[in-house]
Design a protein around this motif. Structure first.
Motif, PDB file in Angstrom:
ATOM      1  N   VAL A  17      38.067  35.511  37.989  1.00 31.12           N
ATOM      2  CA  VAL A  17      39.006  34.950  38.966  1.00 31.12           C
ATOM      3  C   VAL A  17      40.059  34.123  38.232  1.00 31.12           C
ATOM      4  O   VAL A  17      41.254  34.205  38.538  1.00 31.12           O
ATOM      5  CB  VAL A  17      38.284  34.126  40.054  1.00 31.12           C
ATOM      6  CG1 VAL A  17      39.300  33.461  40.985  1.00 31.12           C
ATOM      7  CG2 VAL A  17      37.317  35.002  40.847  1.00 31.12           C
ATOM      8  N   ARG A  59      39.154  33.778  46.411  1.00 25.50           N
ATOM      9  CA  ARG A  59      38.824  34.941  45.573  1.00 25.50           C
ATOM     10  C   ARG A  59      37.391  34.858  45.052  1.00 25.50           C
ATOM     11  O   ARG A  59      36.697  35.868  44.976  1.00 25.50           O
ATOM     12  CB  ARG A  59      39.789  35.055  44.390  1.00 25.50           C
ATOM     13  CG  ARG A  59      41.112  35.599  44.764  1.00 25.50           C
ATOM     14  CD  ARG A  59      40.933  37.019  45.300  1.00 25.50           C
ATOM     15  NE  ARG A  59      42.221  37.581  45.570  1.00 25.50           N
ATOM     16  CZ  ARG A  59      42.490  38.866  45.557  1.00 25.50           C
ATOM     17  NH1 ARG A  59      41.567  39.741  45.302  1.00 25.50           N
ATOM     18  NH2 ARG A  59      43.690  39.285  45.847  1.00 25.50           N
ATOM     19  N   LEU A  89      40.888  43.141  42.977  1.00 24.17           N
ATOM     20  CA  LEU A  89      41.268  42.099  42.031  1.00 24.17           C
ATOM     21  C   LEU A  89      41.987  42.795  40.879  1.00 24.17           C
ATOM     22  O   LEU A  89      41.357  43.387  40.007  1.00 24.17           O
ATOM     23  CB  LEU A  89      40.031  41.356  41.532  1.00 24.17           C
ATOM     24  CG  LEU A  89      40.265  40.056  40.778  1.00 24.17           C
ATOM     25  CD1 LEU A  89      40.815  38.984  41.726  1.00 24.17           C
ATOM     26  CD2 LEU A  89      38.985  39.567  40.144  1.00 24.17           C
ATOM     27  N   TRP A  98      42.477  36.511  36.610  1.00 25.83           N
ATOM     28  CA  TRP A  98      43.371  37.072  37.635  1.00 25.83           C
ATOM     29  C   TRP A  98      44.473  36.068  37.979  1.00 25.83           C
ATOM     30  O   TRP A  98      45.657  36.423  38.030  1.00 25.83           O
ATOM     31  CB  TRP A  98      42.563  37.444  38.877  1.00 25.83           C
ATOM     32  CG  TRP A  98      43.402  37.773  40.060  1.00 25.83           C
ATOM     33  CD1 TRP A  98      44.075  38.931  40.292  1.00 25.83           C
ATOM     34  CD2 TRP A  98      43.670  36.918  41.182  1.00 25.83           C
ATOM     35  NE1 TRP A  98      44.751  38.849  41.492  1.00 25.83           N
ATOM     36  CE2 TRP A  98      44.517  37.625  42.056  1.00 25.83           C
ATOM     37  CE3 TRP A  98      43.274  35.628  41.532  1.00 25.83           C
ATOM     38  CZ2 TRP A  98      44.969  37.080  43.254  1.00 25.83           C
ATOM     39  CZ3 TRP A  98      43.727  35.091  42.719  1.00 25.83           C
ATOM     40  CH2 TRP A  98      44.565  35.826  43.569  1.00 25.83           C
TER      41      TRP A  98
END
Length: 190
Positions: free
Chosen positions: A87, A107, A30, A90
């Protein structure tokens, strides 16, 4: 609680979250620019345990974690909130937008992050369908328009009428005037 105690708790929250984020990023694929990732603590949030805000002009994501949720959850549950918000960070950094769609779900599953975080506080109001064949229910923390004037809205499942309950007192209403009456009757207990 003094302001000094609050600062210590907020510092602890951010420190633990950053450490956990560093561990997660090291063990998963990630890619997050940690220099463009900021952290903050909310003392006002009543429903959400975390949020991720995106500043497109600065291309910076800010993960905001809620102090009340940190106190109420065990660490593993709170760590799930941190992973959930990572997440979002990201997605914002990579795509400029974030949601809870398929990309997020994929994810989040990889990071064992919940898709939605459980509530850490009890609702102030509960909306319930009045139809005997319907089990629709919605929880609210603020006196929104549907809470104040339920006769102007309909059940989210069957379209029938619903009532609102003041959770702490058990008092209910179905109209705007009844809302005002209950609020007045409860006075300081409201």
């Amino acid at each position: 609680m003094t302001d000094e105690d609050a600062l210590t708790i907020d510092d602890e929250i951010v420190a633990r979250a950053r450490i956990h984020a560093r561990e997660v990023l090291a063990s998963h694929d990630l890619e997050i620019d940690r220099d463009a990732l900021e952290w903050d603590v909310s003392t006002r949030a009543r429903r959400r345990a975390g949020a991720c805000r995106w500043d497109a002009d600065r291309e910076a994501a800010t993960i905001v974690l809620t102090r009340a949720a940190y106190r109420r959850y065990d660490w593993e549950t709170f760590a799930g909130v941190v992973r959930h918000e990572l997440v979002h960070a990201w997605e914002f950094q990579r795509f400029g937008e974030s949601g809870h769609g398929p990309r997020f779900r994929e994810r989040a599953a990889e990071l064992e992050a919940p898709r939605h975080c459980e509530s850490f506080s009890d609702p102030r109001y509960v909306l319930r369908c009045r139809d005997d064949d319907c089990n629709w229910e919605a929880r609210r923390h603020r006196a929104s328009k549907p809470v104040k004037a339920p006769d102007r809205y309909r059940c989210g499942a069957c379209g029938g009428a619903y009532e609102v309950e003041h959770a702490a007192s058990g008092r209910t209403w179905t109209t705007a005037s009844e809302f005002g009456g209950v609020k007045s009757a409860l006075g300081a207990e409201w």
